[in-house]
Design an enzyme around this catalytic site. Structure first.
Site, PDB file in Angstrom:
ATOM      1  N   LYS A   5     -66.886 -34.005 -61.329  1.00  0.00           N
ATOM      2  CA  LYS A   5     -67.928 -33.598 -60.369  1.00  0.00           C
ATOM      3  C   LYS A   5     -67.674 -34.217 -58.996  1.00  0.00           C
ATOM      4  CE  LYS A   5     -72.104 -34.420 -62.043  1.00  0.00           C
ATOM      5  NZ  LYS A   5     -73.186 -35.003 -62.871  1.00  0.00           N
ATOM      6  N   LYS A  18     -67.802 -37.409 -58.344  1.00  0.00           N
ATOM      7  CA  LYS A  18     -68.753 -38.519 -58.161  1.00  0.00           C
ATOM      8  C   LYS A  18     -68.176 -39.794 -58.769  1.00  0.00           C
ATOM      9  CE  LYS A  18     -73.420 -36.686 -57.988  1.00  0.00           C
ATOM     10  NZ  LYS A  18     -74.761 -36.774 -58.580  1.00  0.00           N
TER      11      LYS A  18
END
Ligand code: C2G
Length: 136
Positions: A44, A46
Site C-alpha cells: 500500500k 505505507k
C-alpha cells in the site's frame, strides 16, 4: 448476530480511527477489524510506525472491536466475508466506490472520514514543531 468487517493499518491510533470503529460497530453486533500486516503496508506504500503486534494490541483494547485478524493480501476480502459470515463491509469514504464489487457478498458502507486528522498529519505536525527529526 449482525457481523461487520473493516480493514485498515490503524497506525498511530487517533480519533479518526475511533470514530470509524464506533460507527462501524453501530451497524451491527460484532465488529471484525482486518489489520494490515507490514507486508501489505509495503504494497500500500505505507510504513507503519508501530509493529503489527502493537497495532493489534491497541485495537483489541477498543470497546467497539470484537476480533482482529490480519489483512495480509489485498484480495482476501471476499474470502473473509464468506469465512466470517459478514453482513456488512464498512470503510471510510476515501475509498468510495473502491469495494463495490463486494456488494455481491454483503452490504457495503462508506462512512465519512473525520476531518482534520490523519496519521500523515500527525507525523507532519510533529516534524513542523521540531518534535521529531525529519522522517525520511
Ligand atoms: N479514517 C477516518 N478518518 C480519518 C482517518 C482514517 O475515518 N481521519 C478511517 C479510514 O477511512 C479507514 C480507517 O479509518 O476506514 C483506517 O484508516 P487507515 O489505517 O488509513 O486505513 P487504510 O490505509 O485506508 O487501509 O484494504 C483496505 C486498506 O487496508 C484500508
Amino acid at each position: 448476530m449482525k457481523r461487520v468487517i473493516t480493514y485498515g493499518t490503524y497506525d498511530l491510533l487517533h480519533v479518526g480511527h475511533i470514530n470509524l470503529l464506533r460507527r462501524a460497530k453501530a451497524l451491527g453486533d460484532y465488529l471484525i477489524v482486518a489489520l494490515s500486516t507490514d507486508e501489505i503496508n509495503e504494497f500500500k506504500g505505507k510504513k507503519a510506525y508501530h509493529s503489527y503486534s502493537e497495532r493489534k494490541a491497541m485495537l483489541e483494547a477498543i470497546r467497539y472491536v470484537d476480533l482482529v485478524i490480519p489483512e495480509a493480501v489485498w484480495e482476501q476480502k471476499a474470502d473473509d466475508i464468506v469465512k466470517y459470515q459478514v453482513d456488512v463491509f464498512v470503510i471510510g469514504d476515501d475509498w468510495q466506490g473502491e469495494f463495490d464489487d463486494l456488494k455481491q457478498y454483503c452490504e457495503v458502507v462508506y462512512l465519512p472520514r473525520t476531518q482534520g486528522i490523519s496519521t500523515t498529519k500527525i507525523k507532519q505536525d510533529l516534524e513542523k514543531n521540531g518534535m521529531i527529526s525529519k522522517t525520511k
